[in-house]
Motif scaffolding. Structure first.
Motif, short mmCIF file in Angstrom:
data_model
loop_
_atom_site.label_atom_id
_atom_site.label_comp_id
_atom_site.label_asym_id
_atom_site.label_seq_id
_atom_site.Cartn_x
_atom_site.Cartn_y
_atom_site.Cartn_z
N GLN A 1 -108.90 -86.19 8.06
CA GLN A 1 -110.28 -85.71 7.91
C GLN A 1 -111.13 -86.22 9.06
OE1 GLN A 1 -112.13 -85.87 4.12
NE2 GLN A 1 -110.25 -85.55 2.95
N PHE A 2 -112.10 -85.40 9.43
CA PHE A 2 -112.99 -85.71 10.55
C PHE A 2 -114.40 -85.26 10.15
CE2 PHE A 2 -108.75 -84.58 11.88
CZ PHE A 2 -108.38 -85.65 12.68
N GLN A 3 -115.38 -86.06 10.52
CA GLN A 3 -116.77 -85.73 10.16
C GLN A 3 -117.68 -85.85 11.38
OE1 GLN A 3 -117.89 -84.52 7.26
NE2 GLN A 3 -115.81 -84.56 6.42
N GLY A 4 -118.70 -85.00 11.42
CA GLY A 4 -119.61 -84.99 12.57
C GLY A 4 -118.91 -84.44 13.80
N VAL A 5 -118.10 -83.41 13.60
CA VAL A 5 -117.29 -82.87 14.68
C VAL A 5 -118.15 -81.97 15.58
CG1 VAL A 5 -115.31 -81.39 15.22
CG2 VAL A 5 -115.22 -82.95 13.27
N ASP A 6 -118.02 -82.16 16.87
CA ASP A 6 -118.69 -81.28 17.83
C ASP A 6 -117.70 -80.49 18.68
OD1 ASP A 6 -121.42 -81.30 17.44
OD2 ASP A 6 -121.78 -83.04 18.70
N GLU A 7 -116.41 -80.87 18.61
CA GLU A 7 -115.45 -80.17 19.45
C GLU A 7 -114.05 -80.26 18.84
OE1 GLU A 7 -115.90 -80.97 23.64
OE2 GLU A 7 -113.76 -80.70 23.96
N LEU A 8 -113.38 -79.13 18.81
CA LEU A 8 -111.97 -79.08 18.41
C LEU A 8 -111.23 -78.33 19.52
CD1 LEU A 8 -110.42 -78.17 14.98
CD2 LEU A 8 -109.60 -77.09 17.04
N ARG A 9 -110.22 -78.97 20.08
CA ARG A 9 -109.50 -78.35 21.18
C ARG A 9 -108.02 -78.24 20.80
NH1 ARG A 9 -110.46 -81.37 26.61
NH2 ARG A 9 -112.61 -80.97 26.00
N PRO A 10 -107.56 -77.01 20.47
CA PRO A 10 -106.17 -76.87 20.04
C PRO A 10 -105.21 -76.91 21.23
CG PRO A 10 -107.27 -74.74 20.00
CD PRO A 10 -108.31 -75.74 20.41
N ALA A 11 -104.00 -77.42 20.97
CA ALA A 11 -102.95 -77.42 21.99
C ALA A 11 -101.85 -76.44 21.56
CB ALA A 11 -102.38 -78.83 22.15
N ASP A 12 -100.98 -76.12 22.48
CA ASP A 12 -99.93 -75.12 22.20
C ASP A 12 -98.95 -75.57 21.12
OD1 ASP A 12 -101.04 -73.48 24.05
OD2 ASP A 12 -99.71 -74.07 25.69
N ASP A 13 -98.79 -76.90 20.98
CA ASP A 13 -97.81 -77.39 20.00
C ASP A 13 -98.38 -77.50 18.58
OD1 ASP A 13 -99.55 -79.47 20.25
OD2 ASP A 13 -98.06 -80.98 20.79
N GLY A 14 -99.56 -76.98 18.38
CA GLY A 14 -100.17 -77.02 17.04
C GLY A 14 -101.06 -78.22 16.82
N SER A 15 -100.99 -79.20 17.68
CA SER A 15 -101.89 -80.34 17.55
C SER A 15 -103.28 -79.96 18.08
CB SER A 15 -101.34 -81.55 18.33
OG SER A 15 -101.39 -81.29 19.72
N VAL B 1 -109.26 -81.56 7.44
CA VAL B 1 -110.65 -81.27 7.04
C VAL B 1 -111.55 -81.60 8.22
CG1 VAL B 1 -112.55 -81.97 5.53
CG2 VAL B 1 -110.23 -81.79 4.61
N LEU B 2 -112.45 -80.70 8.55
CA LEU B 2 -113.39 -80.95 9.65
C LEU B 2 -114.81 -80.62 9.22
CD1 LEU B 2 -110.61 -79.49 11.19
CD2 LEU B 2 -111.82 -80.65 13.02
N GLY B 3 -115.64 -81.64 9.13
CA GLY B 3 -117.06 -81.45 8.83
C GLY B 3 -117.81 -81.36 10.15
N TRP B 4 -118.39 -80.22 10.41
CA TRP B 4 -118.99 -79.96 11.72
C TRP B 4 -120.43 -80.43 11.82
CZ3 TRP B 4 -116.84 -77.98 16.17
CH2 TRP B 4 -115.51 -77.56 16.06
N ALA B 5 -120.75 -80.97 12.97
CA ALA B 5 -122.16 -81.12 13.35
C ALA B 5 -122.57 -79.79 14.00
CB ALA B 5 -122.31 -82.30 14.31
N THR B 6 -123.30 -79.81 15.07
CA THR B 6 -123.76 -78.53 15.62
C THR B 6 -122.71 -77.83 16.47
OG1 THR B 6 -124.71 -79.71 17.49
CG2 THR B 6 -126.18 -79.19 15.67
#
Lengths: 340, 267
Positions: B153-167, B190-195
């Motif tokens: 779980q992650f909270q206050g997320v501002d960036e998600l950067r996917p990689a080719d291997d699924g990570s 789980v990702l709780g987003w900020a802006t």
């Protein structure tokens, strides 16, 4: 009788942060009000120094969850550690600081314990023998005082609402708790933070400077002067070491690719979808507006504003002083005087 | 690797509205609550836009918007939201106000998520705002994650950067304007987003028409959600009372104003 656990974690330097020490004060006051004992639960890579710093706080026991896996902040390991600490203490009430680390994991811990959580509480007292918390609703637009039957009850305390405990050091005897095996799928890579001399968000600062979209508007010569605006704003921060906040409209301009004030990001935003800072003094410049702005201003104690609108809906009734003047001219002079 | 992105978000009163608490039969409520114009919760809206952007960039991904709220109000809000990005709506009919329990809302959301046909939990990314503009606990997503067995779980997320291997790499807001940077091995999470960093998408009537074909049936078959605040007693709910006597300083030389401000700063 209630069993109270104060739950916290040391900062990177091994010491408890200010918010953690404020939460300790809240936990102690709660314990005194209820006539109940309280314990300390600490999680982190190494917690002995933090425990020693509050060894004489009056806690009946010090529980520790520590090790390499807890050196970094991560939900799965933190939640497991907090759950173990709560269970070891047999806590019915848990008081913790609303740090980013604990705010992330404690709601999940409440679920694991079959309990409930109230977060970012701004008040914690005892009324008729029961804990009474104050917290805000609708983004700081409404405040409620509430009691809860459910136990365990986890309460996180917002920063700057209690006087921090201080000077109770000694030598604490730690009781290690058994940690369940956790195989996290998350690897912590590190912390991205601006260099100290480039840092413009300073939660510990005495003063907040709020910049509004007026800094980007056309001036008397028919031109906008973002370079001059940046010079005034950054010059003020440099001289006062104040923290910088921004209205949403201004950071949105930057986010839409307009190179207006490039040092502003969404992290600076205060208000409806931003931070609710708690500095002692706040100076708003070139801001005006409606309710969303007001919520970012709620917990600033002394408030002054500079803008060109004497009837500004933001300042009227919310600021102590409204200077109706050109912020470019005022801030240039302020910076000049501060530089002397 | 594709994602099944479930965005959790409900409606809140338009931020421009002045709110007033009243005592309702089930506890505190807002005066004229059903009459107040509503919007999608701002942080949840950011999560929805980020979800749509991620789905667009990772082929085979799909977005659901799961909401607990009064369906009549949800329908009004969806007329606007549906024009922004493609998604499939899942609705639980219940209260969306602030004075309900995060645990109850999470339980209702869990039931709704479990009921999504075709959802692959191995691909699940649970999105939402890291806090709401109504209750503001920042708790619902974590509880929901626990109910669904998702412990990354992650909270206050501002960036998600996917990689080719699924990570994927995540940046979470922490104190002092910093970010905690982590790499997760992959879904579920789980990702709780900020802006985030995306501007609000422009209205697209074609997307709106496609979405509304599924939104109206979803609203019609919405199941009631048992969401309340059992066990909580509100001793007082009020607006902050202090109105300051603002001193207006105008027609005053800049030098005098600056001097006064500096004295105040140093005082």
């Amino acid at each position: 009788m209630e069993t109270i656990l104060y739950l916290a974690h040391p900062e990177d330097n091994g010491a408890l942060g200010r918010t953690a020490l404020e939460a300790l004060a809240a936990a102690k006051a709660l314990a005194a009000g209820l006539g109940a004992p309280f314990s300390v639960g600490l999680l982190g890579g190494s917690v002995q120094a933090a425990a020693d710093s509050i060894a004489a706080c009056g806690a009946a026991a010090f529980f520790a969850a520590q090790g390499e896996a807890l050196a970094a902040s991560r939900y799965s390991t933190d939640a497991a550690a907090c759950e173990a600490l709560c269970r070891a203490a047999g806590a019915t009430l848990v008081v913790a600081p609303a740090t980013a680390r604990l705010a992330r994991c404690l709601p999940g811990v409440a679920q694991r314990l079959g309990g409930r959580v109230d977060s970012n509480c701004t008040g914690l007292t005892v009324e008729n023998g029961a804990p009474l918390v104050s917290r805000w609703y609708y983004r700081q637009r409404m405040v409620a005082a509430q009691i809860r039957e459910h136990r365990p009850w986890i309460i996180t305390v917002a920063p700057c609402c209690f006087l921090a405990e201080d000077g109770q050091g000694g030598s604490a005897s730690l009781q290690a708790v058994d940690l369940p095996a956790v195989t996290p799928r998350t690897e912590v890579l590190g912390i991205d933070a601006p260099a100290a001399d480039e840092q413009t968000i300073r939660p510990e600062a005495e003063m907040l400077l709020v910049a509004g979209a007026g800094w980007t508007k056309k001036q008397a010569d028919g031109q906008s002067h973002p370079d001059k605006a940046a010079e005034h704003i950054l010059g003020f921060l440099d001289r006062t070491k104040a923290s910088l906040g921004s209205s949403k409209s201004l950071v949105d301009l930057s986010g839409e690719g307009q190179s207006v004030l490039p040092f502003l990001t969404h992290l600076h935003q205060v208000g409806q979808t931003g931070a609710t800072p708690r500095h002692k003094k706040g100076l708003a410049t070139c801001c005006h507006g409606e309710e969303p702005h007001v919520v970012g201003w709620r917990f600033i104690t002394e408030r002054r504003a500079v803008n060109l609108d004497a009837g500004c809906g933001w300042a009227q009734g919310k600021a102590d002083v409204l200077y109706v003047a050109d912020a470019f001219a005022v801030m240039a002079k302020v910076n000049e005087l501060l530089g002397k | 690797m594709s994602y099944h992105i479930v965005v959790c978000g409900s409606i809140v009163p338009d931020p421009l509205q002045t709110l007033e608490p009243v005592a309702g039969p089930g506890g505190p409520a807002l005066k004229n609550e059903m009459m107040l114009p509503a919007v999608l919760d701002p942080w949840a809206a950011h999560a929805l836009f980020e979800a749509a952007n991620l789905a667009k960039n990772v082929p085979g991904s799909k977005v659901w918007l799961v909401s607990v709220g009064p369906k009549a109000k949800l329908q009004q809000v969806m007329m606007h939201v549906a024009q922004k990005v493609p998604f499939e709506l899942v609705v639980m009919d219940g209260p969306a106000g602030g004075f309900v329990e995060a645990a109850d809302t999470a339980a209702a959301l869990a039931k709704a998520v479990e009921g999504i046909t075709g959802l692959d939990k191995g691909k699940l990314l649970l999105f939402g705002g890291w806090s709401s503009a109504s209750r503001g606990t920042g708790a619902t997503l974590q509880i929901l994650g626990e109910l669904l067995g998702v412990t990354e779980q992650f909270q206050g997320v501002d960036e998600l950067r996917p990689a080719d291997d699924g990570s994927f790499e995540v940046k979470e807001r922490i104190e002092g304007g910093g970010y905690l940077r982590s790499r997760c091995a992959g879904a579920p999470a789980v990702l709780g987003w900020a802006t985030g960093n995306l501007p609000e998408p422009p209205n697209n009537p074609q997307v709106g028409m496609q979405n509304m074909r599924l939104i109206m049936p979803a609203l019609q078959k919405a199941q009631p959600a048992a969401v309340g605040a059992a066990g909580v007693a509100y001793k007082a709910v009020e607006l902050p009372g202090t109105r300051r006597q603002t001193r207006i300083v105008k027609d005053t030389p800049v030098d005098d104003i600056a001097r006064e401000i500096v004295e105040w700063i140093k005082g």
